[in-house]
Design a protein around this motif. Sequence first.
Motif, PDB file in Angstrom:
ATOM      1  N   GLN A   1      -3.614 -11.729  28.984  1.00  0.00           N
ATOM      2  CA  GLN A   1      -3.981 -12.820  30.276  1.00  0.00           C
ATOM      3  C   GLN A   1      -4.086 -14.099  29.644  1.00  0.00           C
ATOM      4  O   GLN A   1      -3.372 -15.141  30.365  1.00  0.00           O
TER       5      GLN A   1
ATOM      6  N   SER B   1      -0.767 -15.507  28.401  1.00  0.00           N
ATOM      7  CA  SER B   1      -0.039 -15.987  29.534  1.00  0.00           C
ATOM      8  C   SER B   1      -0.512 -17.197  30.235  1.00  0.00           C
ATOM      9  O   SER B   1       0.360 -18.196  30.865  1.00  0.00           O
ATOM     10  N   ASP B   2      -1.700 -17.306  30.462  1.00  0.00           N
ATOM     11  CA  ASP B   2      -2.249 -18.096  31.963  1.00  0.00           C
ATOM     12  C   ASP B   2      -2.628 -19.510  31.189  1.00  0.00           C
ATOM     13  O   ASP B   2      -2.638 -20.623  31.692  1.00  0.00           O
TER      14      ASP B   2
ATOM     15  N   TYR C   1     -13.133 -16.908  32.248  1.00  0.00           N
ATOM     16  CA  TYR C   1     -12.457 -15.923  32.702  1.00  0.00           C
ATOM     17  C   TYR C   1     -13.152 -14.426  32.884  1.00  0.00           C
ATOM     18  O   TYR C   1     -13.125 -13.644  33.493  1.00  0.00           O
TER      19      TYR C   1
END
Length: 346
Positions: free
Chosen positions: A198, A201-202, A215
């Motif tokens: 995550q 990709s983020d 996060y």
Amino acid sequence: MPPSPRRPAARGAAKSAIRQLSWRTPEPAPIVLVAGPEEVCAERAIAGLRDYLKAEDPSLEVSDIRADDYAAGTLLGMASPSLFGEPRLVRVAGVEKCSDAFLAEALAYLENPQEGATIVLRHTGASVRGKKLLEAIRSGIGGGVEISVPAIKRDSDRFDFAAGEFKAAGKRIAPSALRSLVSAFADDLTELAAACQQLISDVPGDIGDQVVERYYGGRVETTAFAVADTAIAGRYGEALITLRHALASGADPVPLVAAIASKLRTMARVVGTREPSAALAARLGMKDWQVDRAKRDLVGWTESALATAIQAAARADAEVKGASRDPVFAVERLVTVIATRSPYGS
């Protein structure tokens, strides 16, 4: 970039006569043995093989077989060329529970692998079932390769796993941010892997402490390590406040105790040693920073107090898993023993 051409399995000098591959960089062969208990890595390896073969030929046919619920003739039927000769990938699960019929047919198949077929055999190592098949593959029969996926249990293994995720993606993460991320998912490698992906990709650019905090700062395991840190430092009041806040926020006593016990075990491995951190870390299979942190945690502790705390952690672990009707009290008592460095009630 197109995949590199297949290379024949090379003979090694270790226990196995076939080439050993990393689960991060799998390559196809007539037989691919994926052996070991770590399911996350096994799934990655098998998916990587599929992607590799798809890149070679998009017409790849993919089939799945259960070795423990096997119909006679299935393996050869799926591996044999079709009318148009498309490449075949046959994924076989449950080899550690394989039936006699599968075992017999798989051993026969090794003697005559089908052209254009890649057979992936998944064996978790949970039993010795299929040992004859594994020995045959590892001896070189069938032209196979092996991908080992050993269990990832130690903190240093999880740290290496997460670091590898970011390295493979060409992403930079600050060491302190990586440590926080690994601590936040100390008990679940699947969730740790998902968290790494995550962030990859983020987040554009490098990943620092603030990103990980934003996060995953609310993770129960992170709170658990905060409880452990304050208790081990002897800050009793702060430790109880942190614990009660965690419990009020829905924290489960089981991972709380597991996190505390993990830090105590690390301290126990380091206590009383005078080796340099690098040498000690290499000998114990730890990271330098883990040894340094454990040494700092041990300031003010005696071996007797540490032994008492470890015994209290073992008792609390049993109690939060069903041996007591009041798991919250069990955690509070453990924190009290650690923070006061003395038996409960003394």
